[in-house]
Design a protein around this motif. Structure first.
Motif, short mmCIF file in Angstrom:
data_model
loop_
_atom_site.label_atom_id
_atom_site.label_comp_id
_atom_site.label_asym_id
_atom_site.label_seq_id
_atom_site.Cartn_x
_atom_site.Cartn_y
_atom_site.Cartn_z
N UNK A 107 -10.70 18.10 6.19
CA UNK A 107 -9.29 18.31 6.48
C UNK A 107 -8.50 18.03 5.21
N UNK A 108 -7.55 18.88 4.89
CA UNK A 108 -6.83 18.79 3.62
C UNK A 108 -5.45 18.18 3.84
N UNK A 109 -5.19 17.12 3.11
CA UNK A 109 -3.87 16.50 3.15
C UNK A 109 -2.88 17.35 2.37
N UNK A 110 -1.65 17.44 2.85
CA UNK A 110 -0.59 18.18 2.16
C UNK A 110 -0.11 17.35 0.97
N UNK A 111 -0.43 17.84 -0.24
CA UNK A 111 -0.05 17.14 -1.46
C UNK A 111 1.08 17.85 -2.20
N UNK A 112 1.75 18.76 -1.54
CA UNK A 112 2.81 19.54 -2.20
C UNK A 112 3.95 18.65 -2.69
N UNK A 113 4.18 17.54 -2.02
CA UNK A 113 5.22 16.60 -2.44
C UNK A 113 4.60 15.35 -3.04
N UNK A 118 3.44 9.07 4.51
CA UNK A 118 3.75 9.90 5.67
C UNK A 118 2.80 11.09 5.77
N UNK A 119 2.57 11.77 4.62
CA UNK A 119 1.67 12.92 4.63
C UNK A 119 0.24 12.49 4.92
N UNK A 120 -0.16 11.34 4.38
CA UNK A 120 -1.52 10.85 4.65
C UNK A 120 -1.69 10.53 6.13
N UNK A 121 -0.72 9.85 6.71
CA UNK A 121 -0.80 9.46 8.11
C UNK A 121 -0.90 10.68 9.02
N UNK A 143 -0.10 2.29 -2.19
CA UNK A 143 1.07 2.90 -1.56
C UNK A 143 0.98 2.84 -0.04
N UNK A 144 -0.22 3.04 0.48
CA UNK A 144 -0.40 3.03 1.93
C UNK A 144 -0.19 1.64 2.53
N UNK A 145 -0.51 0.60 1.75
CA UNK A 145 -0.45 -0.76 2.29
C UNK A 145 0.81 -1.52 1.86
N UNK A 146 1.74 -0.83 1.21
CA UNK A 146 3.03 -1.45 0.88
C UNK A 146 3.99 -1.21 2.04
N UNK A 147 4.26 -2.24 2.79
CA UNK A 147 5.09 -2.15 4.01
C UNK A 147 4.63 -0.99 4.90
N UNK A 148 3.38 -0.99 5.33
CA UNK A 148 2.85 0.16 6.09
C UNK A 148 3.42 0.23 7.49
N UNK A 152 0.31 4.18 10.15
CA UNK A 152 -0.53 4.25 8.96
C UNK A 152 -1.69 3.28 9.07
N UNK A 153 -1.42 2.07 9.50
CA UNK A 153 -2.49 1.08 9.67
C UNK A 153 -3.51 1.56 10.70
N UNK A 154 -3.01 2.16 11.75
CA UNK A 154 -3.90 2.64 12.82
C UNK A 154 -4.86 3.70 12.31
N UNK A 155 -4.35 4.69 11.54
CA UNK A 155 -5.24 5.75 11.06
C UNK A 155 -6.19 5.23 9.98
N UNK A 156 -5.74 4.27 9.19
CA UNK A 156 -6.63 3.68 8.19
C UNK A 156 -7.79 2.95 8.85
N UNK A 157 -7.49 2.24 9.91
CA UNK A 157 -8.55 1.51 10.63
C UNK A 157 -9.52 2.46 11.32
N UNK A 158 -9.08 3.68 11.57
CA UNK A 158 -9.94 4.63 12.27
C UNK A 158 -11.04 5.18 11.38
#
Length: 371
Positions: A107-113, A118-121, A143-148, A152-158
């Motif tokens: 699955x490809x993350x949108x990296x256009x911005x 937000x895009x990662x989550x 970046x993901x763990x700075x005030x997540x 975001x935490x939920x998808x990282x744990x998955x």
């Protein structure tokens, strides 16, 4: 990014039914037909150029297959990968290669911005396979763990495994990942070894390590064939010699320094990161690690600046509001007076290359200009 053309071309190259490919930053594949191409080359990857001129590395069919199989064995499974890095770099390319061998669709993350939490989550939440994997660099995880957000935490744990490589993982980042119970596997490798080949300090099956005058050498089936159209550089880094069984094998001499204890590798820095200031040898990586222990420092990168009196002055680019005197005092207490940064540059963020690694050349220029 549409990766279907890249997957199709790469699949043919790995099967030996199509030409070797080089994938552009936008995911577009192109054939490689140079006369200097090694016969079994499936893909050509250019190094990041973080400390010098980029090199075109030839990755063979067997090397990529060995890397993919060893990774699956170490992670105890194959599944769906999330692509968060450009496929023109080896970490991104390997997401495509491992997916092809696993028979799954990445699955490809949108990296256009750019890379955003937000895009990662969003992208991570769209994965469908039970077994989920992702490769990140420390800057992305920071970046993901700075005030997540809770999402975001939920998808990282998955994720069953989060491969983290490309740069040193700071102590603060390690603590943050542990706080959220993330399954992090630190990787070490480079384009010349088909990407990460040492996981949490332990080489993958079929990979061998040795130290040559403190520099890390890597052997095994995961090695590249060499550098495209650059036989001199190939000869300087690749060699043939006995492996641990006494039989002939190929070795790649890295630019990194390391130590081995009970079969576990610790990377202590780059050979060119050793700064000699006033006749005293200083590890730039050790200075950066000490700076990052100071409250208020988010991250730091240390480099040398030529000086007519000292030979080299220690310079540090720092992100974060920590006090300069506290930074210098902390380094002095940890490493001695010679290691104290003589040049301190404040940045809003470290400049990054397209693969997420710090741009060391840009930082070195900033330190020279400030000095």
């Amino acid at each position: 990014m549409n990766i279907d053309p890249a997957l199709k071309a790469l699949s043919a190259a790995l099967a030996g039914t199509g030409p070797a490919v080089e994938i552009a930053p936008d995911g577009t594949p192109g054939p490689v037909t140079s006369a200097g191409l090694a016969p079994e080359t499936a893909a050509v990857v250019r190094t990041s150029g973080s400390t010098g001129t980029p090199k075109a590395t030839m990755l063979g069919i067997d090397a990529l297959a060995a890397s993919s199989m060893a990774t699956a064995m170490r992670l105890q499974g194959e599944g769906q990968w999330l692509l968060t890095l450009s496929p023109n770099y080896v970490a991104g390319l390997q997401v495509l290669v491992r997916s092809l061998y696993a028979g799954t669709r990445p699955w490809v993350m949108d990296l256009s911005a750019g890379f955003t939490p937000e895009a990662f989550t969003t992208a991570a939440g769209e994965l469908t396979d039970r077994f989920r994997l992702v490769s990140l660099v420390p800057t992305q995880l920071h970046r993901l763990l700075t005030d997540p957000s809770p999402q975001t935490v939920q998808v990282l744990r998955r994720f069953d495994t989060i491969l983290l490589g490309g740069a040193r993982m700071s102590d603060d980042l390690r603590v943050a990942a542990r706080k959220h119970s993330l399954r992090i596997v630190r990787t070490y490798g480079m384009s010349e070894t088909c990407g990460g080949c040492v996981y949490d300090g332990v080489p993958l099956d079929g990979v061998q390590l040795r130290l040559d005058a403190g520099r890390i050498s890597i052997g095994g089936d995961v090695l590249a064939s060499g550098y495209l159209d650059n036989p001199e550089l190939t000869d300087a880094h690749f060699s043939t010699g006995p492996d641990k069984d006494g039989t002939a094998g190929r070795w790649f001499l890295t630019e990194d320094l390391g130590e081995m204890h009970d079969g576990v590798l610790t990377v202590s820095g780059r050979a060119d990161d050793v700064l000699i200031t006033g006749g005293v040898k200083i590890s730039a990586a050790a200075v950066a690690a000490a700076v990052e222990t100071v409250p208020g420092v988010e991250t730091a990168l240390v480099a040398g600046v030529e000086d007519p009196e000292w030979g080299t002055r220690v310079g540090a680019a720092v992100v974060g509001p920590a006090d300069d005197e506290l930074i210098c005092r902390t380094v002095r207490e940890a490493l001695g007076p010679a290691a104290v940064p003589r040049i301190l540059v404040r940045l809003d963020a470290l400049p990054l290359l397209a693969n997420g690694k710090p741009d060391r050349l840009a930082v070195a220029r900033a330190l020279r200009e400030a000095g």
